[in-house]
Design an enzyme around this catalytic site. Structure first.
Site, short mmCIF file in Angstrom:
data_model
loop_
_atom_site.label_atom_id
_atom_site.label_comp_id
_atom_site.label_asym_id
_atom_site.label_seq_id
_atom_site.Cartn_x
_atom_site.Cartn_y
_atom_site.Cartn_z
N LYS A 131 -6.31 -5.12 -4.84
CA LYS A 131 -6.94 -3.93 -4.27
C LYS A 131 -6.01 -2.73 -4.47
O LYS A 131 -5.03 -2.56 -3.79
CB LYS A 131 -7.25 -4.10 -2.78
N GLU A 168 6.57 -5.28 1.01
CA GLU A 168 7.56 -4.29 0.60
C GLU A 168 7.13 -2.98 1.25
O GLU A 168 6.14 -2.38 0.86
CB GLU A 168 7.64 -4.18 -0.91
N CYS A 187 9.37 4.55 -2.08
CA CYS A 187 9.74 3.78 -0.89
C CYS A 187 11.26 3.73 -0.73
O CYS A 187 11.77 3.67 0.38
CB CYS A 187 9.14 2.39 -0.94
N GLU A 200 9.82 7.61 8.02
CA GLU A 200 9.61 7.80 6.59
C GLU A 200 8.61 8.95 6.36
O GLU A 200 7.53 8.95 6.93
CB GLU A 200 9.07 6.52 5.96
P1 ADP Z 1 -0.53 5.43 3.00
O1 ADP Z 1 -0.76 5.65 4.46
O2 ADP Z 1 0.60 6.18 2.44
O3 ADP Z 1 -1.77 5.55 2.21
P2 ADP Z 1 -0.86 2.65 3.37
O4 ADP Z 1 0.14 1.64 3.80
O5 ADP Z 1 -1.91 3.06 4.32
O6 ADP Z 1 -0.07 3.90 2.87
O7 ADP Z 1 -1.59 2.16 2.04
C1 ADP Z 1 -1.11 1.20 1.13
C2 ADP Z 1 -2.22 0.25 0.74
O8 ADP Z 1 -2.63 -0.45 1.90
C3 ADP Z 1 -3.48 0.92 0.21
O9 ADP Z 1 -4.02 0.13 -0.83
C4 ADP Z 1 -4.40 0.93 1.40
O10 ADP Z 1 -5.76 0.96 1.06
C5 ADP Z 1 -4.04 -0.39 2.05
N1 ADP Z 1 -4.35 -0.48 3.47
C6 ADP Z 1 -4.37 0.51 4.40
N2 ADP Z 1 -4.75 0.05 5.60
C7 ADP Z 1 -4.97 -1.29 5.45
C8 ADP Z 1 -5.37 -2.34 6.34
N3 ADP Z 1 -5.64 -2.12 7.62
N4 ADP Z 1 -5.49 -3.59 5.83
C9 ADP Z 1 -5.22 -3.84 4.54
N5 ADP Z 1 -4.86 -2.89 3.67
C10 ADP Z 1 -4.73 -1.63 4.09
#
Ligand code: ADP
Ligand code: MG
Length: 493
Positions: free
Chosen positions: A182, A257, A291, A389
């Site tokens: 994804k 990570e 990161c 961060e």
């Molecule tokens: P940012 O807030 O900088 O976008 P995220 O950690 O939210 O960083 O996003 C990193 C990845 O995690 C993206 O692919 C996002 O779609 C996914 N993501 C965000 N929220 C969830 C969740 N609740 N469960 C699984 N994946 C998620």
């Protein structure tokens, strides 16, 4: 330099079981060019039902059909073919990556080169996975088999889109897993172009599936799905914690990570020019959307003011510009959400510390998510800008008295992804290396990353390691086999 002609706005679907398919709900979401704020593509938004289809396809490919029978040599060859495809298409992929993320084209070209190298590395490693034989008593034989962990759900961020996909897909394919990837909803395009080659290089349908959509819907459905054996995630610590909780229900293997607030430590005896450059590079590369960004710059008091001045002078001349312009050193942030997050931290920083340069929107640009490279100094390590961060071009400079003080401040953080130390004294350098609680330590540099070397964090920067043999290990189970060599009955009953 003028930008190349604008490509047409494409529509992308999900890639499930070797087929391009629309979302079951018919929903799509727009993907933007962050330098123009224009829509450059529309992408099918996977529902939980679509994720279920992808997981079932991966499950079927893993459990039966040609994939489990594919030899390690052949899995390696598939990875080499993917690497070749990437090298052949490097200009197109780099341009698309630059357009979608806002990163300078020159950096995108490096990234795509690294993507190919990653596939080559794991192509070579695929047939070098060995079990062990254990020294049990003479009447038995004991050995281990290394087997693929199963179906891997892989959730990746938007800062290095295709590279993060490669870090996850390449070892998984080498191990013989099946994958549901994804991509981040902001930047799915290069992974989707890449998926076009999966069939051609000989991957059976269902071995690699790509589902798009938000983390809250598509990502969460993948994490919760009982058909997934392992989740590999790169992203924010906030989401990492949500993932661990959800994965607990099915006891999936999880590798994370997450973010960091990495210290970049400068002693007075460091090479001056290299140090000033290293401080800037450590925190401003890729717009600071890294990161492992060296966002806490710790400077020995003896050189502190002069160092802040030198950094500031150089930072003022960082060339911001259109991502596709070869002279650009810093592009826009990836999205409006990220722009809002970073500029709000800049406002917090102005209250918490002194501003050496920057602190807001880059005003030369009428549109696009451009922010100024920003340096805050006289920052206390308890300040929010020193603890949280930011994931943007925001440096916090903190003075320190001596080595013990530097170590104390460096480790005073919930994170532990990376750290760096700059000094010409090897005794001091290695003492710092051993004292810093982080998964990656650079000496007299910050950021170089090689596929051969392990990557991952201590503390709240996550667990598990990517890259090198460590990265492959995370996609393997260990089966212990005991063979009785003694034909006499046990004689117990
Ligand atoms: P940012 O807030 O900088 O976008 P995220 O950690 O939210 O960083 O996003 C990193 C990845 O995690 C993206 O692919 C996002 O779609 C996914 N993501 C965000 N929220 C969830 C969740 N609740 N469960 C699984 N994946 C998620
Ligand atoms: Mg998010």
């Amino acid at each position: 330099m003028s930008s190349p002609a604008k490509p047409a706005v494409k529509t992308y679907q999900n890639y499930i079981n070797g087929q391009w398919v629309s979302s079951s709900t018919g929903e799509t979401f727009p993907v933007f060019d962050p330098s123009t704020e224009e829509v450059i593509a529309n992408v099918a938004a996977a529902s939980a039902g679509d994720v279920d289809k992808a997981v079932k396809a991966a499950r079927a490919a893993f459990d039966s059909g040609p994939w489990p029978a594919t030899t390690a040599q052949d899995r390696g060859r598939i990875l080499f073919k993917l690497a070749e495809k990437i090298r052949q298409n490097q200009p197109i992929l780099a341009e698309l990556e630059s357009r979608n993320t806002g990163k300078p084209i020159v950096e995108a070209e490096y990234d795509i080169g690294d993507v190919a190298t990653c596939f080559e590395y794991y192509g070579g490693l695929a047939n070098k996975v060995n079990g062990s034989v254990m020294p049990v008593p003479a009447n038995a034989l004991s050995f281990t088999l290394r087997e693929p962990v199963g179906v891997a759900g892989q959730i990746i961020p938007w800062n290095y889109p295709l590279l993060m996909a490669a870090w996850k897909l390449a070892p998984a394919i080498a191990a013989g897993c099946a994958c549901v990837l994804k991509p981040a909803e902001q930047t799915p395009l290069t992974a989707l172009e890449f998926a076009n080659w999966l069939e051609e290089v000989g991957l059976p349908p269902g071995v690699v599936n790509v589902v798009n959509g938000t983390g809250e819907i598509a990502g969460a459905a993948l994490v919760a799905h009982p058909g997934v054996d392992k989740i590999a995630f790169t992203g924010s610590a906030v989401v990492g914690k949500i993932i661990v909780k959800s994965a607990a229900d099915t006891l999936k293997r999880v590798t994370l990570e997450l973010g960091g607030k990495s210290p970049n430590v400068f002693f007075a005896d460091a090479d001056w020019e290299a140090a000033v450059d290293g401080a800037l590079f450590g925190v401003f590369i890729n717009q600071g959307e890294v990161c492992s960004a060296g966002s806490r710059i710790l400077v020995e008091k003896k050189i502190y003011s002069k160092f802040v001045d030198a950094m500031t002078e150089k930072a003022k001349h960082i060339k911001l510009g259109a991502p596709l312009d070869r002279d650009t050193k810093m592009g826009p942030l990836v999205s409006r959400e990220q722009y809002d997050r970073v500029t709000s931290y800049m406002e917090i920083g102005k209250k918490e510390a002194k501003t050496a340069t920057g602190g807001g929107r880059a005003k030369a640009f009428g549109k696009g998510f451009y922010v100024e490279p920003t340096i805050f100094y006289d920052v206390d390590n308890t300040a929010r800008i020193a603890r949280e961060e930011i994931f943007g071009p925001v440096a916090t400079v903190i003075p320190f008295e001596n080595e013990a003080d530097a170590i104390k401040i460096a480790n005073d953080t919930p994170y532990g992804l990376a750290g760096a130390v700059w000094t010409r004294d090897i005794f001091k350098a290695f003492r710092i290396v051993k004292s810093m609680r982080a998964g990656i330590i650079w000496v007299n540099h910050m950021q170089p990353t090689y596929v051969e070397a392990p990557w991952g964090g201590y503390k709240q920067s996550g667990f598990g390691r990517e890259l090198g043999p460590w990265g492959l290990e995370e996609y393997l189970e260990t089966k212990q086999v005991y063979v009785n060599l003694d034909e006499t009955p046990i004689g117990w009953y």
